[in-house]
Design a protein around this motif. Structure first.
Motif, PDB file in Angstrom:
ATOM      1  N   HIS A 160     -39.106 -22.530 -17.838  1.00  0.00           N
ATOM      2  CA  HIS A 160     -40.124 -23.366 -17.074  1.00  0.00           C
ATOM      3  C   HIS A 160     -39.399 -24.897 -16.688  1.00  0.00           C
ATOM      4  O   HIS A 160     -39.662 -25.317 -15.591  1.00  0.00           O
ATOM      5  CB  HIS A 160     -41.301 -23.795 -18.040  1.00  0.00           C
ATOM      6  CG  HIS A 160     -42.658 -24.034 -17.126  1.00  0.00           C
ATOM      7  ND1 HIS A 160     -43.594 -24.228 -17.494  1.00  0.00           N
ATOM      8  CD2 HIS A 160     -42.724 -24.744 -15.720  1.00  0.00           C
ATOM      9  CE1 HIS A 160     -44.429 -24.462 -16.519  1.00  0.00           C
ATOM     10  NE2 HIS A 160     -43.940 -24.880 -15.241  1.00  0.00           N
ATOM     11  N   LYS A 161     -38.699 -25.611 -17.711  1.00  0.00           N
ATOM     12  CA  LYS A 161     -38.114 -26.950 -17.698  1.00  0.00           C
ATOM     13  C   LYS A 161     -37.323 -26.698 -16.252  1.00  0.00           C
ATOM     14  O   LYS A 161     -36.825 -27.463 -15.573  1.00  0.00           O
ATOM     15  CB  LYS A 161     -37.651 -27.423 -18.665  1.00  0.00           C
ATOM     16  CG  LYS A 161     -38.636 -27.502 -19.719  1.00  0.00           C
ATOM     17  CD  LYS A 161     -38.283 -28.384 -21.086  1.00  0.00           C
ATOM     18  CE  LYS A 161     -39.274 -28.871 -22.044  1.00  0.00           C
ATOM     19  NZ  LYS A 161     -38.707 -29.354 -23.269  1.00  0.00           N
ATOM     20  N   ASP A 211     -38.601 -26.687 -13.148  1.00  0.00           N
ATOM     21  CA  ASP A 211     -39.261 -27.785 -12.491  1.00  0.00           C
ATOM     22  C   ASP A 211     -37.998 -28.692 -12.089  1.00  0.00           C
ATOM     23  O   ASP A 211     -38.156 -29.381 -11.400  1.00  0.00           O
ATOM     24  CB  ASP A 211     -39.942 -28.511 -13.942  1.00  0.00           C
ATOM     25  CG  ASP A 211     -41.161 -28.074 -14.118  1.00  0.00           C
ATOM     26  OD1 ASP A 211     -42.029 -27.541 -13.118  1.00  0.00           O
ATOM     27  OD2 ASP A 211     -41.760 -28.102 -15.536  1.00  0.00           O
ATOM     28  N   ARG A 220     -37.374 -27.757  -8.902  1.00  0.00           N
ATOM     29  CA  ARG A 220     -38.185 -28.213  -7.943  1.00  0.00           C
ATOM     30  C   ARG A 220     -38.088 -29.863  -7.450  1.00  0.00           C
ATOM     31  O   ARG A 220     -38.321 -30.163  -6.204  1.00  0.00           O
ATOM     32  CB  ARG A 220     -39.519 -28.114  -8.429  1.00  0.00           C
ATOM     33  CG  ARG A 220     -40.968 -28.895  -7.776  1.00  0.00           C
ATOM     34  CD  ARG A 220     -42.047 -28.435  -8.045  1.00  0.00           C
ATOM     35  NE  ARG A 220     -42.247 -28.793  -9.615  1.00  0.00           N
ATOM     36  CZ  ARG A 220     -43.630 -28.452 -10.196  1.00  0.00           C
ATOM     37  NH1 ARG A 220     -44.579 -27.811  -9.681  1.00  0.00           N
ATOM     38  NH2 ARG A 220     -43.630 -28.560 -11.514  1.00  0.00           N
ATOM     39  N   PRO A 274     -42.699 -22.582 -10.055  1.00  0.00           N
ATOM     40  CA  PRO A 274     -43.417 -23.637 -11.189  1.00  0.00           C
ATOM     41  C   PRO A 274     -44.769 -23.767 -10.607  1.00  0.00           C
ATOM     42  O   PRO A 274     -45.469 -24.021 -11.667  1.00  0.00           O
ATOM     43  CB  PRO A 274     -42.397 -24.918 -10.929  1.00  0.00           C
ATOM     44  CG  PRO A 274     -41.946 -24.964  -9.580  1.00  0.00           C
ATOM     45  CD  PRO A 274     -41.431 -23.581  -9.519  1.00  0.00           C
ATOM     46  N   ASP A 315     -47.313 -23.098 -13.695  1.00  0.00           N
ATOM     47  CA  ASP A 315     -48.418 -24.363 -14.043  1.00  0.00           C
ATOM     48  C   ASP A 315     -49.552 -23.777 -14.028  1.00  0.00           C
ATOM     49  O   ASP A 315     -50.375 -24.023 -14.894  1.00  0.00           O
ATOM     50  CB  ASP A 315     -48.193 -25.393 -13.018  1.00  0.00           C
ATOM     51  CG  ASP A 315     -46.802 -26.086 -13.328  1.00  0.00           C
ATOM     52  OD1 ASP A 315     -46.372 -25.941 -14.457  1.00  0.00           O
ATOM     53  OD2 ASP A 315     -46.744 -27.051 -12.440  1.00  0.00           O
TER      54      ASP A 315
END
Length: 414
Positions: free
Chosen positions: A158-159, A162, A165, A61, A65
């Motif tokens: 991407h989510k 995240d 993470r 991520p 980002d």
């Protein structure tokens, strides 16, 4: 709001663990010592299991980002920050290679750190926790996924990354960090009982002095280059950044220092749009001071344990470390946690060497953070000059800067 107890600070707890470990190693009976060594073995195995997932969950991520929603100034700033980070690593490498043969030449009697002798104390049992995949596989996969996320429409993956993470950070925050002082206690207890502690302490005290002196030299070089490029007095620029340096020393947090860093940067004549974009972003990706410390201490361990040092291979490690450091601010407890995977995968560090790296890094963590934060101001000066030459300001990226500004939850310490 009530203040946290003094002993809740990670540095204080680690120092207490070191002192108690040395003291208890002088009189603990072997059966009791083996209890703590059993814990160290289990903890180390779990850490080895977690490292590839940590790399995947933090690096992916972070790369994604950096590539989303930003214009050319994001890429330029990232390139300058990466160049500064690698430059710090190369300078530290050259200094270490030039000074360690005579500075640490008499300390090469702890080869057991790398290869414990037979008969040394061990735990009562060991648990097997095979990593899902290797460290290098995690790094390559992180790069592929991170770059790929920036190239495809939609944000589902991407989510997902995240969310991964956040899970990894919770594990680090609520499991790894609380148990870390106990792990370091067991390691220093074992070193004391094996008769190696005096050599280790004397070695790392010397390296700490080198690291502190070199951090000052690094800042002088950074501001010398920035001042020459912007045609500004580098000493005046550096003087204006002193409040940010002192604040970072006291907080050990790049997030808590951002407001002060912004004011100091604007005092250096950097425009508000450039400062508002550059400082929060560099708080995430520019870790020259942290990289410098990791290089100095890793080479010290390799020197005193007799590990072979191939110059080209180590420079490759520095280049990889500069990329991995992008994920470091998301790891509570400092950049060293994000670097563990690269230390293991590229330098072959074992659990004792990793524990020494963590302990020594945290011992002067605030100085690395102060160097990182102060260096951010030099990059802001360079970017302000570049933006002026480019006849534009990163106005379209200011929103991204606001989003990218790390909070205390995501950047506890670098």
């Amino acid at each position: 709001m009530t203040k946290k107890p003094f002993t809740s600070h990670l540095l204080v707890r680690v120092l207490i663990g070191i002192v108690l470990g040395i003291a208890c190693g002088l009189f603990f009976p072997e059966p009791l010592a083996r209890v703590f060594l059993t814990f160290n073995g289990v903890f180390s195995t779990f850490l080895g299991f977690l490292i590839p997932l940590l790399i995947l969950g933090l690096v992916t991520p972070a790369i994604a980002d950096l590539g989303r929603g930003a214009g050319k100034w994001l890429g330029v700033t990232a390139a300058v920050a990466y160049g500064s980070t690698v430059f710090a690593g190369v300078i530290a490498f050259l200094v270490a290679r030039g000074s360690y043969p005579w500075l640490l030449g008499g300390e090469q009697d702890v080869a057991a750190l790398a290869n414990p002798e037979e008969g040394a104390l061990t735990g009562y049992f060991a648990l097997e926790m095979e990593p899902v995949f290797g460290v290098m596989t995690a790094l390559v996969l992180s790069f592929c996924l991170g770059v790929g996320i920036t190239l495809i429409p939609g944000d589902t993956l991407h989510k997902t990354m995240d969310d991964l993470r956040r899970i990894i950070m919770r594990i680090v925050e609520f499991v790894i960090i609380p148990l870390l002082p106990l792990y370091i206690f067991g390691m220093f207890m074992n070193l004391t009982m094996n008769g190696q502690i005096l050599t280790v302490i004397s070695t790392f005290l010397k390296v700490m002095v080198v690291a502190l002196v070199l951090s000052i030299v690094l800042l002088l070089v950074q501001y010398g280059l920035a001042g020459a490029y912007a045609r500004r007095n580098p000493f005046a620029l550096l003087k204006n950044m002193l409040p940010a340096y002192v604040t970072a020393l006291g907080t050990s947090s790049s997030a808590a220092t951002i407001p002060v860093t912004l004011r100091c940067t604007e005092a250096n004549g950097v425009s508000k749009p450039v400062a508002g974009f550059t400082i929060p972003l560099c708080a995430t990706i520019h870790l020259s001071g942290s990289t410098m410390k990791i290089v100095l201490f890793s080479l010290a361990i390799m020197t005193i344990t007799g590990m072979p040092i191939d110059n080209l291979s180590y420079l490759g490690f520095v280049l990889m470390l500069g990329v991995t450091m992008i994920a470091a601010p998301g790891v509570p407890g400092g950049a060293i946690m994000a670097a563990v995977g690269v230390l293991q995968g590229m330098l072959g560090f074992d659990e004792t060497a990793i524990a020494l790296m963590i302990a020594t890094y945290i011992a002067i963590d605030s100085f690395g953070t102060a160097t990182n934060v102060t260096g951010d101001g030099a990059i802001a000066v360079v970017m302000d000059k570049l933006v002026g030459r480019g006849r534009g300001t990163p106005q379209t990226d200011t929103a991204y800067a606001d989003e990218a500004a790390p909070s205390d939850e995501t950047v506890l310490s670098r």
